[in-house]
Structure formats: structure tokens, C-alpha cells
Design an enzyme around this catalytic site. Sequence first.
Site, PDB file in Angstrom:
ATOM      1  N   HIS A  78       0.852   5.185   1.284  1.00  0.00           N
ATOM      2  CA  HIS A  78       0.233   6.219   2.110  1.00  0.00           C
ATOM      3  C   HIS A  78       0.299   7.546   1.355  1.00  0.00           C
ATOM      4  CE1 HIS A  78       0.531   3.928   6.025  1.00  0.00           C
ATOM      5  NE2 HIS A  78       1.488   3.307   5.354  1.00  0.00           N
TER       6      HIS A  78
ATOM      7  N   HIS B  53       0.841  -1.202   0.000  1.00  0.00           N
ATOM      8  CA  HIS B  53       0.000   0.000   0.000  1.00  0.00           C
ATOM      9  C   HIS B  53       0.870   1.244   0.000  1.00  0.00           C
ATOM     10  CE1 HIS B  53       0.707  -1.443   4.103  1.00  0.00           C
ATOM     11  NE2 HIS B  53       0.829  -0.161   4.419  1.00  0.00           N
TER      12      HIS B  53
HETATM   13  P1  5GP Z   1       2.088   0.181   7.206  1.00  0.00           P
HETATM   14  O1  5GP Z   1       2.767   0.434   8.532  1.00  0.00           O
HETATM   15  O2  5GP Z   1       1.922  -1.294   6.922  1.00  0.00           O
HETATM   16  O3  5GP Z   1       2.748   0.933   6.073  1.00  0.00           O
HETATM   17  O4  5GP Z   1       0.662   0.846   7.344  1.00  0.00           O
HETATM   18  C1  5GP Z   1      -0.510   0.137   7.558  1.00  0.00           C
HETATM   19  C2  5GP Z   1      -1.633   1.154   7.619  1.00  0.00           C
HETATM   20  O5  5GP Z   1      -2.865   0.468   7.483  1.00  0.00           O
HETATM   21  C3  5GP Z   1      -1.692   1.925   8.935  1.00  0.00           C
HETATM   22  O6  5GP Z   1      -1.589   3.321   8.664  1.00  0.00           O
HETATM   23  C4  5GP Z   1      -3.045   1.546   9.524  1.00  0.00           C
HETATM   24  O7  5GP Z   1      -3.685   2.623  10.176  1.00  0.00           O
HETATM   25  C5  5GP Z   1      -3.812   1.104   8.291  1.00  0.00           C
HETATM   26  N1  5GP Z   1      -4.855   0.120   8.555  1.00  0.00           N
HETATM   27  C6  5GP Z   1      -4.721  -1.028   9.272  1.00  0.00           C
HETATM   28  N2  5GP Z   1      -5.882  -1.708   9.297  1.00  0.00           N
HETATM   29  C7  5GP Z   1      -6.776  -0.979   8.566  1.00  0.00           C
HETATM   30  C8  5GP Z   1      -8.153  -1.158   8.243  1.00  0.00           C
HETATM   31  O8  5GP Z   1      -8.800  -2.133   8.620  1.00  0.00           O
HETATM   32  N3  5GP Z   1      -8.738  -0.197   7.475  1.00  0.00           N
HETATM   33  C9  5GP Z   1      -8.047   0.912   7.034  1.00  0.00           C
HETATM   34  N4  5GP Z   1      -8.713   1.809   6.280  1.00  0.00           N
HETATM   35  N5  5GP Z   1      -6.741   1.112   7.330  1.00  0.00           N
HETATM   36  C10 5GP Z   1      -6.111   0.194   8.097  1.00  0.00           C
END
Ligand code: 5GP
Length: 155
Positions: free
Chosen positions: A108, A106
Site C-alpha cells: 500500500h 501487495h
Molecule cells: P490487505 O488488507 O490485504 O493488505 O489489503 C487489500 C487491499 O486490496 C484493500 O485495501 C482493498 O481495498 C484492496 N482491494 C481488494 N479488492 C480489490 C480490487 O478488486 N481492486 C482494487 N484495485 N483493490 C482491491
Amino acid sequence: MPIAYPTDPDCIFCKIVAGDIPCHKLYEDDLVLAMLDIGPIAPGHTLLIPKGHYPSLTDVPPDTAAALGRALPLLGQAVCKATDTDNFNVLQNNGRPAGQAVFHVHFHVIPRTADDARTTPPAGSPGTGLPFDWPATELDPDAATTLAERIRSAL
Ligand code: 5GP
Ligand code: ZN
């Protein structure tokens, strides 16, 4: 005919793509989906994901990578317009040591303003920077020659 892509039944983002878990959906096409992050670090913090389950950016096939690349500038523009700013970060983590928590790739998209409360300006930075350290060093010319050659060979 719908496009087939890999899924992981235990993955939270695959469940969102399938409609089994709700999200605030912002955009979708055949290959990608954008939604509000459930834990925003700024209002408008958005996630852009492929519909297929690819744990890391290096797993993403070219057509999906192209769809992600097409959507990112559009999303950046819309998120900025909606949050009344011209500034945003695109952040993408691969692997646990790099800060990845959800192993479905993903991006951001994070709107930024000059008075962001949560950020610490890196020393010497003209802006408010990112909410983590940016321990810049100086590029060593000999190491750079070797590293550049190794990366070119790996491409
Ligand atoms: P990472 O640290 O893997 O780059 O970021 C994961 C992101 O996914 C975090 O910013 C977290 O808030 C978001 N996230 C985790 N679970 C969910 C969810 O169920 N729905 C949404 N919309 N975001 C999520
Ligand atoms: Zn997934």
C-alpha cells in the site's frame, strides 16, 4: 518473449493482471503493476503488486523483489505529487493476523497530510500517525541480545 510467472485462477489480483477485471492502472513493467486501491483510506491510495501470484513477501523471488523495490520510490513520488503532499506511508501485510485480506502480496502506498481526518495520533507522537495503535514498549537489553542472535542465525 513474455516472462512466465505463477498465477492463481481464483485470485482477484491475478484476474486484474490478466485484464479480466478492470483497474485504474498507474504503472506496469514486466514484473509489477500499480493501481488505485478500490477502497482507499486516503485519496491516491495505491497498490503495488507483482504480476506473479506470491501470497506473502517471503514467497517473492529476488528479481521480482528488486522490481517492487525499484517501483516503490517512483510511485511514492508520483502519488505525492498528484495529491499535493510530501508525506506517505508504505504498508505491507503478511498473513491474516497482520491484516492481510488479499493473499497476493501487495504494498500500500498511502498519501498522508497533516490534517488526515481518519487517524488518531498515538500518544506522544509529533505527527498524525497511522490509523491503528502503535503500542510501543521499551527494548529490553537482554531480550534484544537473544532476539538479534536468533534473527541473524535465521538469515
Ligand atoms: P490487505 O488488507 O490485504 O493488505 O489489503 C487489500 C487491499 O486490496 C484493500 O485495501 C482493498 O481495498 C484492496 N482491494 C481488494 N479488492 C480489490 C480490487 O478488486 N481492486 C482494487 N484495485 N483493490 C482491491
Ligand atoms: Zn494472485
